[in-house]
Enzyme design. Structure first.
Site: not given
Length: 377
Positions: A89, A149, A205, A208, A232, A333, A363
């Protein structure tokens, strides 16, 4: 002594899975931000010494050195080389680290760092051996059948005592901050809209709340806390940054936006997987001679809500400085592109708000993390 500075940074809007950007080949999406970057800076493509491009799933449409294919798709001279890197990532952020190091070493005058991921076209996990990229010996070392994850995020929530309500409140805040950033025009300077396709981040959104998110079912454990709402989004996107030295920038009449002040890496337990940003942050602060309170803005990738919340609990970072424009829970992401997307967001926010120091950390699968401190110029 040579330094490394960011002249400018741009990113595409982030498209949601099977959304507006899903019909665009990742080489063309990459070419779009590459061409916008040189258009804004006035640097000719032929002057670029290298393109360092992050991408995680390097198969299918993203195989064959997607960085090189992006350069060719952009119509740039064949003499411009490119390479593709994978630090999971953090690939796009690692591309910046490599580019900055190359400039400081004198290997480059101008280099572009960035990344892309078209997750609609190349699903996450595509680049594994029968879906299992980890060798049996590594799995045996940790006594697991595989690394996940989402399970790591559940472990983090338990270790730091984070309730479902707290995770959902943070996630709703991400959407609210992202929507406010769009409405205020805070993102306008960093975006390279795709004409006729997408002009702004697609996954937000509006409205939310913790109450609405509470209705979502756990995704990884039957009695778990992690849901699609506090993780994500799977997304498509790309970002690019032009990096040079202060000396070269002055000679060319360019005004850099920020200096790469310090970088660090860290590794941690690959089972819980998501905790290394805490150590990476400690290392980059120590190397830079700065304290957490010296940093005016933080971009901590919202892979899952426990990641920034546990990081904040350990570092003591001020709440209003943490992901001030929202994050990946709200906008998505796109794996190999996210490091460049976050850094683009950070550079522009620092300039807009006159913030001297900004810090980014992410991370990464395998229990790793990058951390970068930028200094406003």
């Amino acid at each position: 002594m040579r330094d490394a500075v960011i002249v400018d940074a741009v990113r595409s809007p982030i498209g949601k899975r099977n959304g507006a950007l899903s019909g665009i080949h990742p080489a063309h999406l990459s070419a779009h931000v590459l061409n916008e970057l040189v258009r804004r800076t006035g640097v000719e493509p032929a002057e670029i010494d290298d393109v360092i491009w992050g991408c995680v799933s390097q198969v299918g449409d993203q195989s064959g050195n997607i960085g090189r294919n992006a350069v060719l798709a952009a119509g740039w001279p064949e003499a411009v080389p490119a390479t593709t890197v994978d630090r999971r990532c953090g690939s796009g952020q690692q591309a910046v680290h490599f580019a900055a190091a190359g400039v400081i070493a004198g290997h480059y005058d101008f280099v572009i760092a960035g990344g892309v991921e078209a997750m609609s076209r190349v699903p996450m996990g595509s680049a594994g051996r029968d879906g299992r990229p980890t060798p049996d010996e590594v799995l045996e070392r940790y006594g697991v059948d595989g690394f996940n994850q989402g399970v790591g995020a559940e472990m983090m929530a338990g270790r730091w005592g984070l309730s479902r309500r707290r995770l959902d409140e943070y996630s709703a805040r991400s959407h609210a901050r992202a929507a406010a950033a769009v409405d205020s025009g805070a993102l306008d300077g960093q975006l390279a809209p795709v004409p006729g396709v997408l002009r702004t981040d697609e996954g937000i959104r509006r409205g939310s709340s913790a109450e609405t998110l509470a209705g979502l079912k756990p995704a990884f454990r039957e009695d778990g806390l992690i849901t699609a709402g506090n993780a994500s989004q799977i997304s498509d996107g790309a970002g690019a940054l032009l990096i040079t030295s202060s000396e070269t920038a002055r000679a060319r009449g360019l005004r850099p936006a920020a200096r790469v002040h310090g970088v660090a890496l860290a590794g941690d337990d690959p089972v819980i997987m998501l905790t290394a940003p805490i150590e990476a942050t400690a290392r980059v602060l120590k190397r830079s001679g700065l304290r957490i309170d010296d940093i005016g803005a933080f971009e901590v990738n919202e892979a899952f809500a426990p990641v920034p919340l546990a990081w904040q609990a350990e570092t003591g970072a001020a709440d209003d400085r943490l992901n001030p424009l929202g994050g990946a829970i709200a906008v998505g992401h796109p794996l190999g592109g996210s490091g460049a997307v976050l850094m683009t967001r950070l550079v522009h926010h620092m300039n807009d708000q006159k913030i001297r120091y900004g810090l980014q950390t992410m991370c990464e699968a395998g229990g790793m993390a990058n951390a970068t401190i930028l200094e406003l110029l």
